[in-house]
Design an enzyme around this catalytic site. Structure first.
Site, PDB file in Angstrom:
ATOM      1  N   GLU A 287      -7.760   2.296  -1.791  1.00  0.00           N
ATOM      2  CA  GLU A 287      -7.616   1.965  -0.358  1.00  0.00           C
ATOM      3  C   GLU A 287      -7.982   0.493  -0.169  1.00  0.00           C
ATOM      4  O   GLU A 287      -8.917   0.013  -0.802  1.00  0.00           O
ATOM      5  CB  GLU A 287      -8.564   2.893   0.438  1.00  0.00           C
ATOM      6  CG  GLU A 287      -8.954   2.449   1.827  1.00  0.00           C
ATOM      7  CD  GLU A 287      -7.805   2.440   2.829  1.00  0.00           C
ATOM      8  OE1 GLU A 287      -7.008   3.384   2.851  1.00  0.00           O
ATOM      9  OE2 GLU A 287      -7.707   1.458   3.588  1.00  0.00           O
ATOM     10  N   ASP A 335      -0.135   8.502   0.893  1.00  0.00           N
ATOM     11  CA  ASP A 335      -0.109   8.671   2.350  1.00  0.00           C
ATOM     12  C   ASP A 335      -0.093   7.288   3.001  1.00  0.00           C
ATOM     13  O   ASP A 335      -1.069   6.878   3.634  1.00  0.00           O
ATOM     14  CB  ASP A 335      -1.364   9.462   2.761  1.00  0.00           C
ATOM     15  CG  ASP A 335      -1.398   9.772   4.250  1.00  0.00           C
ATOM     16  OD1 ASP A 335      -0.370   9.621   4.926  1.00  0.00           O
ATOM     17  OD2 ASP A 335      -2.478  10.174   4.736  1.00  0.00           O
ATOM     18  N   CYS A 362       4.078   9.433   7.877  1.00  0.00           N
ATOM     19  CA  CYS A 362       4.128   9.556   9.336  1.00  0.00           C
ATOM     20  C   CYS A 362       5.370   8.860   9.883  1.00  0.00           C
ATOM     21  O   CYS A 362       5.494   8.674  11.084  1.00  0.00           O
ATOM     22  CB  CYS A 362       2.867   8.987   9.976  1.00  0.00           C
ATOM     23  SG  CYS A 362       2.648   7.241   9.623  1.00  0.00           S
TER      24      CYS A 362
HETATM   25  N1  SAH Z   1      -4.964   9.310   3.516  1.00  0.00           N
HETATM   26  C1  SAH Z   1      -5.797   8.915   4.615  1.00  0.00           C
HETATM   27  C2  SAH Z   1      -5.375   7.594   5.264  1.00  0.00           C
HETATM   28  C3  SAH Z   1      -3.924   7.435   5.581  1.00  0.00           C
HETATM   29  S1  SAH Z   1      -3.519   6.054   6.624  1.00  0.00           S
HETATM   30  C4  SAH Z   1      -5.921  10.031   5.634  1.00  0.00           C
HETATM   31  O1  SAH Z   1      -5.220  11.040   5.555  1.00  0.00           O
HETATM   32  O2  SAH Z   1      -6.748   9.924   6.542  1.00  0.00           O
HETATM   33  C5  SAH Z   1      -3.035   4.842   5.511  1.00  0.00           C
HETATM   34  C6  SAH Z   1      -4.177   4.085   4.853  1.00  0.00           C
HETATM   35  O3  SAH Z   1      -3.590   3.157   3.937  1.00  0.00           O
HETATM   36  C7  SAH Z   1      -5.050   3.256   5.788  1.00  0.00           C
HETATM   37  O4  SAH Z   1      -6.395   3.613   5.591  1.00  0.00           O
HETATM   38  C8  SAH Z   1      -4.800   1.795   5.341  1.00  0.00           C
HETATM   39  O5  SAH Z   1      -5.958   0.991   5.435  1.00  0.00           O
HETATM   40  C9  SAH Z   1      -4.386   1.988   3.896  1.00  0.00           C
HETATM   41  N2  SAH Z   1      -3.530   0.961   3.292  1.00  0.00           N
HETATM   42  C10 SAH Z   1      -2.563   0.205   3.870  1.00  0.00           C
HETATM   43  N3  SAH Z   1      -1.932  -0.545   2.977  1.00  0.00           N
HETATM   44  C11 SAH Z   1      -2.505  -0.282   1.773  1.00  0.00           C
HETATM   45  C12 SAH Z   1      -2.270  -0.742   0.436  1.00  0.00           C
HETATM   46  N4  SAH Z   1      -1.327  -1.652   0.173  1.00  0.00           N
HETATM   47  N5  SAH Z   1      -3.026  -0.230  -0.563  1.00  0.00           N
HETATM   48  C13 SAH Z   1      -3.990   0.687  -0.304  1.00  0.00           C
HETATM   49  N6  SAH Z   1      -4.251   1.155   0.938  1.00  0.00           N
HETATM   50  C14 SAH Z   1      -3.524   0.684   1.963  1.00  0.00           C
END
Ligand code: SAH
Length: 405
Positions: A287, A335, A362
């Site tokens: 993340e 996700d 989403c």
């Molecule tokens: N799986 C989690 C969060 C999903 S939202 C849940 O179900 O609650 C998507 C997440 O991806 C966010 O926390 C955002 O900070 C993260 N994110 C965005 N771009 C990213 C990247 N390039 N690498 C890793 N994480 C990323």
């Protein structure tokens, strides 16, 4: 949250189109619907909303495989656990607060909402009144003067905890202690108050600096039996009831045996990884948001989950390094945000070649785009399961199970 799409669904709520339409039963119409625009499906019975989402998913994704029936919500109201209100004044100088009118920065002064948490909404009304009583200067976007810009509230579905974030234009907050004392006296259900400073002329709600004025500075909530700490800036699914169904279904589709190494990419505060951890040998979560990563590490410790490693990194680059080091994994849960994944990420899947990819999305449009790459190159789509996480809006969450060919 309201991932908009150009499906016929977005236009379906227009009165002209609904004329003569037979509805199962009359559906609620929010008094602010015409200006707010947050709920594309106003006036449409819930079952019909689900049919429209199903139709849209079928149109977009059925070339990859059959689309299972969308999982709806039993009580599709007031599910939104993160409630935002922008503050301003109308032309009569009254304090107004609510969401922004679609594609604008005009505030819709909405006192009621079909989807937002009712406790949060009531607290915002108290803050509106106290701001008037205390003579707290309301921020004016046109010239950058005033203090109170936004209120953001997060509520815990199971814990009942409530975090209030007051977004101020500067650290100057006359009668701050009295204001917060009075707020808590009137709303004793509030468990924490954070002051966030945002002094930039920006459409971002939260600024970089914040400090806790009351309580812990975060909320906790429980999903699928695991309790999480959620900081003001960490991502947390807005509909906890449907999130439990989403995670349960995703794990079921992965048909895990207990011996797998799993990557939880775009892991937020670690909710998917920690829910999966009980079903596999090892989880690697990745993340970018450092607040979320801190939450995730604490959450793993607090829940005694030891078979999870949590990394703060770009998911694609992290996985590419894994592939370069000849490391392997069996299943990837991914996700991503609405924008979907990038080339580096998709190419790293094709290098790591896990036997399954569980793609949770989403945004059906970016999902379809990314599936095209994975399905063309190495994977077949074994299941497509939409879940309604966002009743009344056009948003659709989808789980896709991909299996290596
Ligand atoms: N799986 C989690 C969060 C999903 S939202 C849940 O179900 O609650 C998507 C997440 O991806 C966010 O926390 C955002 O900070 C993260 N994110 C965005 N771009 C990213 C990247 N390039 N690498 C890793 N994480 C990323």
């Amino acid at each position: 949250m309201t991932s908009s799409h150009n499906s016929p669904c977005n236009r379906a709520h227009s009165p002209a189109q609904n004329r003569g339409r037979k509805q199962a039963k009359p559906a609620e119409v929010c008094p602010h619907a015409a200006r707010c625009g947050g709920c594309a499906y106003q006036g449409i019975a819930y079952k019909e909303q689900l049919d429209k989402k199903q139709e849209y998913e079928q149109k977009l994704l059925s070339s990859y495989g059959s689309v299972s029936r969308i999982i709806g919500m039993d009580k599709p109201y007031h599910y939104r656990n993160k409630v935002h209100a922008a503050f301003g004044r109308d032309r009569y100088n009254n304090i107004i607060c609510g969401s922004y009118e679609e594609s604008s920065h005009r505030i819709v002064d909405n006192t009621a909402c079909l989807i937002e948490d009712t406790r949060a909404k009531a607290i915002i009304e108290v803050i509106r009144r106290l701001a008037g009583d205390f003579g707290l200067k309301i921020y004016d976007e046109r010239n950058g003067t005033g203090l109170l810009r936004h209120v953001l509230i997060r509520t815990g579905h199971k814990s009942g905890q409530i975090l209030v974030i007051l977004v101020m234009a500067s650290t100057f907050f006359p009668s701050k202690k009295n204001f917060i004392r009075e707020l808590i006296r009137e709303c004793p259900e509030i468990t924490s108050v954070v002051i966030n400073i945002n002094n930039r002329r920006t459409s971002m709600i939260l600024g970089d600096r914040q400090y806790t004025e009351y309580g812990s500075g975060y909320i906790e909530d429980t999903l699928c039996g695991i309790t999480y700490r959620i900081s003001p800036k960490s991502f947390y699914q807005v509909n906890a009831v449907q999130t439990e169904l989403l995670y349960t279904k995703a794990i079921e589709l992965a048909r895990l045996t207990g011996s797998e190494t799993v990557i939880d990419a775009y892991s937020g505060i670690g909710t998917i990884g920690m829910t999966v951890a009980g079903h596999v040998r090892k989880v690697i979560s990745v993340e970018t948001n450092t607040d979320a990563v801190k939450d995730a590490r604490r959450n793993a410790k607090a829940n005694n989950i030891s078979n999870i490693d949590i990394y703060a990194d770009d998911a694609g680059r992290f996985m590419r390094r894994m592939a370069d080091n000849n490391e392997t994994c069996d299943v990837i849960f991914m996700d991503p945000p609405r924008a979907g994944s990038d080339k580096v990420f998709l190419n790293s899947i094709l290098k790591l070649m896990p036997s399954k990819v569980i793609y949770i999305s989403c945004c059906p449009e970016t999902l379809a785009r990314d599936l095209a790459v994975l399905a063309r190159r190495a994977y077949r789509v074994a299941a497509i399961q939409p879940v309604d996480m966002f009743p009344w809006t056009s948003g659709i969450e989808t789980i896709v199970c991909l299996e290596r060919r």
